[in-house]
Write an enzyme that holds these catalytic residues in place. Structure first.
Site, PDB file in Angstrom:
ATOM      1  N   GLU A  94     -11.250  20.342  38.315  1.00 24.34           N
ATOM      2  CA  GLU A  94     -11.371  21.466  37.829  1.00 24.34           C
ATOM      3  C   GLU A  94     -11.879  22.191  39.518  1.00 24.34           C
ATOM      4  OE1 GLU A  94     -13.415  24.017  34.259  1.00 24.34           O
ATOM      5  OE2 GLU A  94     -14.478  21.793  34.844  1.00 24.34           O
TER       6      GLU A  94
ATOM      7  N   LYS B  15      -7.029  28.208  31.385  1.00 23.22           N
ATOM      8  CA  LYS B  15      -8.145  27.831  30.690  1.00 23.22           C
ATOM      9  C   LYS B  15      -8.445  28.311  29.520  1.00 23.22           C
ATOM     10  CE  LYS B  15     -12.600  24.997  30.545  1.00 23.22           C
ATOM     11  NZ  LYS B  15     -13.969  24.705  31.640  1.00 23.22           N
TER      12      LYS B  15
ATOM     13  N   CYS C 112     -10.574  20.910  31.541  1.00 22.92           N
ATOM     14  CA  CYS C 112     -12.515  20.031  31.039  1.00 22.92           C
ATOM     15  C   CYS C 112     -12.264  20.420  29.685  1.00 22.92           C
ATOM     16  CB  CYS C 112     -13.156  20.576  32.087  1.00 22.92           C
ATOM     17  SG  CYS C 112     -15.242  20.439  31.911  1.00 22.92           S
TER      18      CYS C 112
END
Length: 296
Positions: free
Chosen positions: A52, A126, A169
């Protein structure tokens, strides 16, 4: 085309103190990761995923406008254009997570997907953005300071070697998007992460194998390593891995060192598992309406 695909997962520490300039962070991190990408390709990796926002520290440990400087346009920024050249040179698919800038003052946590001929295929932003304190006083996952929630849905990219989805994540705590990636045709889902011991480590080897089993695809989970100064918010515990549709770990990295994790996925296993466990056939979406209602 062979049903076997070699996957390369890159976990690495950040070698530059957080007080250094953004330019220094990006230069050193990109230099380091290019060496690791080439190592992965030399070991046969056909699809390579970085961690990430790979080109610096996990700066969300603090809230500082300094880090806005690290954001780039996607795909027109220099980092994605560089990795397009590298992907074409090496003949590898690349998943490259960066900090994306759109227009003036709009930012996303984004991963670009680049095909083996260097073609930019698209990006995932994300969706789920955490904002929680952890570790030393003042440190945390202060991501709402830096990122808007994603607005591009859950795309799947038809690469030279496999149909690839991306989850980033904190997304991994939400099964809804994981299912949508399967419905959209993913054969493997990559989850580049930055997560520390003492917070979610007990979930690291539970949630994503569960996603793999429930959705009948491979999951590749990537986490950075080390303790980042000056925040010392906790240990990034590595242990990047590939898990198959039966929930079995194919390969796993170490806890505390830079590493290229090489593992093989077999697309025939996806068909085998889905023929046995007909979760997609037996779904009842017409009964799930309450999930999308605005309930407390």
């Amino acid at each position: 085309m062979s049903s076997k695909v070699t996957i390369g997962l890159i976990q690495a520490s950040n070698d530059v103190h957080g007080d250094e300039s953004v330019a220094v962070h990006k230069e050193k991190a990109i230099e380091k990761h290019l060496l690791l990408v080439r190592e992965a390709a030399s070991k046969g990796a056909q699809i390579i995923c970085l961690q990430e926002i790979f080109y610096g520290p996990y700066f969300c440990a603090e809230q500082s406008t300094k880090w806005y400087e690290s954001a780039e346009e996607v795909p027109n920024g220099p980092t994605i254009q560089l990795f397009q050249e590298v992907a074409k040179e090496l003949g590898t698919v690349m998943i490259v997570p960066v900090y994306e800038r759109v227009g003036i003052g709009t930012y996303y946590n984004t991963a670009a997907v680049i095909d083996a001929d260097g073609t930019y295929l698209g990006k995932y932003r994300k969706q789920h953005i955490p904002h929680v304190g952890v570790g030393n006083e003042g440190c945390g996952f202060w991501e709402k300071f830096y990122f808007k929630p994603g607005n591009l849905g859950y795309p799947v990219f038809d690469t030279a070697f496999a149909k690839v989805g991306v989850y980033i994540c904190y997304d991994r705590h939400f099964p809804e998007g994981a299912r949508l990636l399967g419905l959209n045709g993913a054969e493997i889902v990559f989850n580049p992460s930055a997560t520390v011991a003492g917070l979610s480590e007990y979930l690291w080897k539970l949630e994503q194998p569960a996603h793999a089993v429930a959705n009948g695809y491979y999951v590749a989970a990537i986490n950075r390593v080390g303790v980042e100064e000056p925040w010392n918010m906790g240990e990034f515990y590595g242990q990047s891995y590939l898990v198959d549709p039966r929930g079995r770990f194919v390969a796993m990295g170490s806890r505390d060192k830079d590493e290229v994790v090489i593992a093989e996925m077999d697309k025939n296993l996806i068909h085998e598992v889905r023929d046995l466990w007909q979760f997609y056939r037996d779904r009842r979406p017409e009964t799930y309406g309450d999930m999308v209602e605005l309930l407390p």
